[in-house]
Scaffold this motif. Structure first.
Motif, short mmCIF file in Angstrom:
data_model
loop_
_atom_site.label_atom_id
_atom_site.label_comp_id
_atom_site.label_asym_id
_atom_site.label_seq_id
_atom_site.Cartn_x
_atom_site.Cartn_y
_atom_site.Cartn_z
N LEU A 98 12.83 -10.46 -19.95
CA LEU A 98 11.70 -10.23 -19.05
C LEU A 98 10.37 -10.18 -19.79
CD1 LEU A 98 13.21 -7.47 -16.70
CD2 LEU A 98 12.99 -9.93 -16.27
N HIS A 99 10.42 -9.93 -21.08
CA HIS A 99 9.19 -9.78 -21.86
C HIS A 99 9.28 -10.63 -23.14
CE1 HIS A 99 8.48 -6.49 -19.07
NE2 HIS A 99 9.64 -5.97 -19.42
N GLY A 100 9.77 -11.83 -22.99
CA GLY A 100 10.04 -12.66 -24.15
C GLY A 100 8.84 -13.39 -24.71
N ASP A 101 7.65 -13.22 -24.11
CA ASP A 101 6.48 -13.98 -24.56
C ASP A 101 5.66 -13.21 -25.58
OD1 ASP A 101 5.73 -12.06 -22.75
OD2 ASP A 101 4.35 -13.34 -21.62
N GLY A 102 6.10 -12.02 -25.99
CA GLY A 102 5.36 -11.22 -26.96
C GLY A 102 5.82 -11.48 -28.39
N PRO A 103 5.31 -10.70 -29.32
CA PRO A 103 5.68 -10.86 -30.73
C PRO A 103 7.17 -10.63 -30.96
CG PRO A 103 3.72 -9.47 -30.51
CD PRO A 103 4.26 -9.67 -29.13
N ARG A 104 7.71 -11.31 -31.97
CA ARG A 104 9.12 -11.18 -32.35
C ARG A 104 9.18 -10.89 -33.85
NH1 ARG A 104 11.76 -13.05 -27.73
NH2 ARG A 104 13.84 -13.12 -28.65
N PRO A 105 8.86 -9.66 -34.24
CA PRO A 105 8.81 -9.31 -35.66
C PRO A 105 10.22 -9.22 -36.25
CG PRO A 105 8.53 -7.36 -34.34
CD PRO A 105 8.55 -8.52 -33.38
N ALA A 106 10.28 -9.13 -37.57
CA ALA A 106 11.58 -8.99 -38.24
C ALA A 106 12.32 -7.77 -37.73
CB ALA A 106 11.38 -8.92 -39.74
N VAL A 107 11.59 -6.68 -37.51
CA VAL A 107 12.18 -5.44 -36.98
C VAL A 107 11.28 -4.94 -35.86
CG1 VAL A 107 12.94 -3.08 -37.45
CG2 VAL A 107 13.21 -4.86 -39.21
N CYS A 108 11.83 -4.86 -34.67
CA CYS A 108 11.12 -4.29 -33.52
C CYS A 108 11.59 -2.85 -33.34
CB CYS A 108 11.43 -5.11 -32.27
SG CYS A 108 11.07 -4.28 -30.69
N LEU A 109 10.65 -1.94 -33.25
CA LEU A 109 10.95 -0.52 -33.05
C LEU A 109 10.67 -0.16 -31.59
CD1 LEU A 109 9.30 0.84 -36.32
CD2 LEU A 109 11.72 0.29 -35.94
N GLY A 110 11.72 0.20 -30.87
CA GLY A 110 11.58 0.59 -29.47
C GLY A 110 11.40 2.09 -29.37
N THR A 111 10.45 2.50 -28.55
CA THR A 111 10.08 3.91 -28.49
C THR A 111 10.10 4.44 -27.06
OG1 THR A 111 7.69 3.51 -28.21
CG2 THR A 111 8.56 3.56 -30.48
N ASP A 112 10.09 5.76 -26.97
CA ASP A 112 9.98 6.47 -25.70
C ASP A 112 8.91 7.53 -25.86
OD1 ASP A 112 11.37 7.30 -22.97
OD2 ASP A 112 11.01 9.13 -24.11
N ALA A 113 8.02 7.65 -24.87
CA ALA A 113 6.90 8.57 -24.99
C ALA A 113 7.34 10.02 -25.17
CB ALA A 113 6.00 8.44 -23.75
N PHE A 114 8.47 10.38 -24.59
CA PHE A 114 8.96 11.75 -24.68
C PHE A 114 9.81 11.98 -25.92
CE2 PHE A 114 11.78 15.30 -23.72
CZ PHE A 114 10.95 16.20 -23.07
N HIS A 115 10.64 11.01 -26.28
CA HIS A 115 11.69 11.24 -27.28
C HIS A 115 11.42 10.63 -28.66
CE1 HIS A 115 14.58 13.21 -24.62
NE2 HIS A 115 14.25 12.33 -23.69
N THR A 116 10.32 9.92 -28.84
CA THR A 116 10.04 9.31 -30.14
C THR A 116 8.80 9.96 -30.73
OG1 THR A 116 10.93 7.21 -29.31
CG2 THR A 116 9.78 7.16 -31.42
#
Length: 265
Positions: free
Chosen positions: A167-185
């Motif tokens: 759904l969001h494949g048009d953005g950057p594709r870095p070697a390592v993508c870090l996924g975050t959550d506003a509450f838990h990260t």
């Protein structure tokens, strides 16, 4: 009657480690009863597994656990995400329902039919999704009871080129993508990850995949449960789409172990 082991494993680490390496998408295993409802022929199913499986991530987590100064705990899914995806919301909150990839997938990575129209996901949710969710909640509760906190590091991979389901494949594709959550990260966890993975190449934030996994029992309720998703671009460590691992896996294991050490104290 012989007891059937669950299709997942909670592998022990050091008693005082708060870290759980969560590996939900590394397996290609599909039980025969589940396979019977998938409309793809054997060759097409193997191609789909090449695209959808986070290959070698269980090996990566295992290698990192062995390198860490304080061994983390590991929760590893033994079944393919084509059985159920334990990280999806099991209801209409799940945005991936738009492409047929809720908790039970009905479409492939190329938006083709995986299961027939009208397929009832409820039996798979009851048989596979719900026990997995309970066990992961128990694992987090165990670390909270033992150490006062839990750190979930979600270990994933993603293809170097976007697939049609994204759904969001048009953005950057870095070697390592870090996924975050506003509450838990918390910022300290994110900073530790950026430092640990710096030797692996460019790191990015929440692109092409965002968010992280926390069991619903604790989601947006317990700040002592912190979480980070680590999405590794596959061309950095393996032959795409479903080939063998290469030397990059060792570099990543060292980096993941450094992250575990940084957040274990």
């Amino acid at each position: 009657m012989t007891e059937v082991p669950p299709p997942f494993a909670f592998l022990p680490g050091d008693a005082d480690s708060p870290v759980i390496l969560h590996v939900p998408h590394s397996s290609r295993e599909i039980p025969a009863a589940v396979r019977s409802a998938i409309v793809l022929d054997d060759a097409a199913l193997e191609r789909e597994l090449d695209h959808i499986t986070d290959a070698h991530t269980a090996a990566l987590a295992g290698a990192a656990a062995g390198l860490a100064g304080r061994r983390p705990w590991r929760f590893v899914n033994g079944l393919s995400r084509l059985v159920v995806d334990p990280e999806r919301f099991p209801d209409d909150r799940e945005e991936m329902l738009a492409v047929g990839m809720g908790a039970v997938y009905t479409r492939t990575t190329h938006r083709e039919t995986l299961r027939p129209d009208g397929f009832d996901p409820a039996p798979l949710i009851e048989r596979y999704f719900a026990p997995y969710a309970r066990a992961m909640s128990d694992a987090v509760a165990d670390r909270l009871a033992a150490t006062g906190r839990a750190v979930i590091i979600d270990v994933h991979s993603y293809p170097s080129a976007p697939l049609p389901y994204e759904l969001h494949g048009d953005g950057p594709r870095p070697a390592v993508c870090l996924g975050t959550d506003a509450f838990h990260t918390p910022p300290a966890l994110l900073d530790a990850a950026r430092a640990a993975f710096a030797p692996c190449g460019e790191t990015g934030l929440d692109s092409p995949f965002a968010g992280t996994y926390v069991p619903l029992e604790f989601f947006e309720k317990r700040p002592e449960v912190s979480a980070l998703m680590v999405e590794i671009r596959r061309d950095t460590y393996m032959t795409e789409p479903g080939g063998p691992a290469g030397p990059g896996l060792d570099t990543l294991a060292t980096a993941l172990a450094a992250l575990v050490d940084a957040v274990s104290g």
